[in-house]
Design an enzyme around this catalytic site. Structure first.
Site, PDB file in Angstrom:
ATOM      1  N   ARG A 163     -14.917  -6.693  -5.700  1.00 32.76           N
ATOM      2  CA  ARG A 163     -15.492  -7.641  -6.655  1.00 32.76           C
ATOM      3  C   ARG A 163     -16.417  -6.935  -7.648  1.00 32.76           C
ATOM      4  O   ARG A 163     -16.410  -7.250  -8.835  1.00 32.76           O
ATOM      5  CB  ARG A 163     -16.291  -8.724  -5.915  1.00 32.76           C
ATOM      6  CG  ARG A 163     -15.477  -9.777  -5.198  1.00 32.76           C
ATOM      7  CD  ARG A 163     -14.879 -10.786  -6.165  1.00 32.76           C
ATOM      8  NE  ARG A 163     -15.878 -11.496  -6.948  1.00 32.76           N
ATOM      9  CZ  ARG A 163     -16.188 -12.777  -6.785  1.00 32.76           C
ATOM     10  NH1 ARG A 163     -15.595 -13.488  -5.841  1.00 32.76           N
ATOM     11  NH2 ARG A 163     -17.078 -13.353  -7.566  1.00 32.76           N
ATOM     12  N   TYR A 177     -10.408 -17.272 -19.414  1.00 29.80           N
ATOM     13  CA  TYR A 177     -11.121 -18.482 -19.838  1.00 29.80           C
ATOM     14  C   TYR A 177     -12.530 -18.470 -19.248  1.00 29.80           C
ATOM     15  O   TYR A 177     -12.759 -17.963 -18.155  1.00 29.80           O
ATOM     16  CB  TYR A 177     -10.374 -19.749 -19.417  1.00 29.80           C
ATOM     17  CG  TYR A 177     -10.177 -19.920 -17.927  1.00 29.80           C
ATOM     18  CD1 TYR A 177     -11.103 -20.603 -17.142  1.00 29.80           C
ATOM     19  CD2 TYR A 177      -9.043 -19.390 -17.298  1.00 29.80           C
ATOM     20  CE1 TYR A 177     -10.908 -20.765 -15.774  1.00 29.80           C
ATOM     21  CE2 TYR A 177      -8.854 -19.545 -15.932  1.00 29.80           C
ATOM     22  CZ  TYR A 177      -9.784 -20.232 -15.180  1.00 29.80           C
ATOM     23  OH  TYR A 177      -9.602 -20.374 -13.822  1.00 29.80           O
TER      24      TYR A 177
END
Length: 282
Positions: A163, A177
């Site tokens: 991550r 987005y």
């Protein structure tokens, strides 16, 4: 103690600005002004194309730096996704890209600044040990429990590192987005307790895991950095899977009750030379 012969520190040197953890992330989507482009001489255009190509090649040689070049659909023409640990370098590269093709050629359509981050809802070791005891009857402190906890720690360590310091895939389709969590009086994500939020996010992540191997997702945090709270970048081999995962997620409570979404930007990761052809730069 210094003498006249000793080199003096350069007061104008800008030290790298590294976040405490993670990488800076910048999405840049541009429109091309072909009139401004064609108003330049043939030599100037050729030099500009070579310059941008060299700029990106040099950026990719920087430690922990990745740049994806994109031929965009509809809302933009040319796009870049950049990950790098030094925010000063990220800022410099952004400025260099903006002027690389000449005055007024690249018109910013949408930009997004964020940072890679670990999830606050990742399962804790104590919770996992309790789950083993309650669901599998494995007593805490037993050899079997300790063996499973070792595997658990390794898995969480790998997940957290992935991550914070991801390796972006070389896949054929790209979607980005921005999003935030709702803060309406009756739909306030931040008014929920941590355990409730964690439970809801657990269901949300289970939906995402059904697309493992088909969609690679990177969620970057932007609270205080940009207008939304997160940026979501999706890579896929097949654009159908982008449609499918976004559709399936909308039935999840985290999304239908608490999700707010910005514009979607889609593109194709391609070498710059191919993008030049498609955008009529060559």
């Amino acid at each position: 103690m210094t003498t006249e012969a000793d080199p003096q520190p350069d007061k104008n040197t800008v030290k790298p600005l590294h976040p405490q953890e993670g990488l800076g992330s910048l999405h840049l989507f541009y429109r091309l002004d072909l009139t401004a482009w064609r108003n330049q001489t043939t030599k100037a255009r050729s030099t500009a194309l070579d310059y941008l190509q060299t700029l990106i090649a040099l950026a990719r040689q920087k430690e922990q730096t990745q740049v994806v070049t994109l031929s965009m659909f509809a809302r933009a023409d040319l796009g870049f996704m950049i990950l790098t640990p030094d925010l000063h370098y990220l800022n410099t590269l952004e400025k260099e890209i903006a002027i690389s093709l000449g005055p007024n050629v690249l018109e910013p359509k949408f930009t997004y600044l964020s940072m890679t981050e670990k999830s606050e809802y990742t399962q804790k070791e104590e919770d996992y040990a309790l789950e083993l005891e309650e669901k599998e009857g494995i007593t805490r402190g037993s050899g079997e429990s300790e063996a499973k906890l070792i595997t658990f720690r390794e898995r969480i360590q790998h997940y957290t590192h992935d991550r914070l310091y991801p390796v972006l895939p070389d896949w054929e389709y790209f979607c980005f987005y921005p999003m935030s969590k709702r803060r309406e009086p009756e739909q306030n994500w931040y008014a929920l307790g941590y355990q409730k939020r964690r439970e809801l996010m657990g269901g949300h992540m289970r939906v995402g895991r059904t697309f493992a191997g088909r969609v690679r997702q990177l969620v970057t945090g932007s609270t205080g950095l940009d207008d939304w709270e997160w940026g979501v970048t999706l890579f896929a081999h097949d654009p159908y899977d982008i449609k499918a995962i976004v559709y399936e997620m909308r039935f999840d409570e985290v999304t239908h009750t608490y999700g707010e979404f910005g514009p979607f930007y889609n593109g194709l990761p391609l070498p710059l030379k191919e993008i030049y052809k498609r955008t009529l730069l060559t």
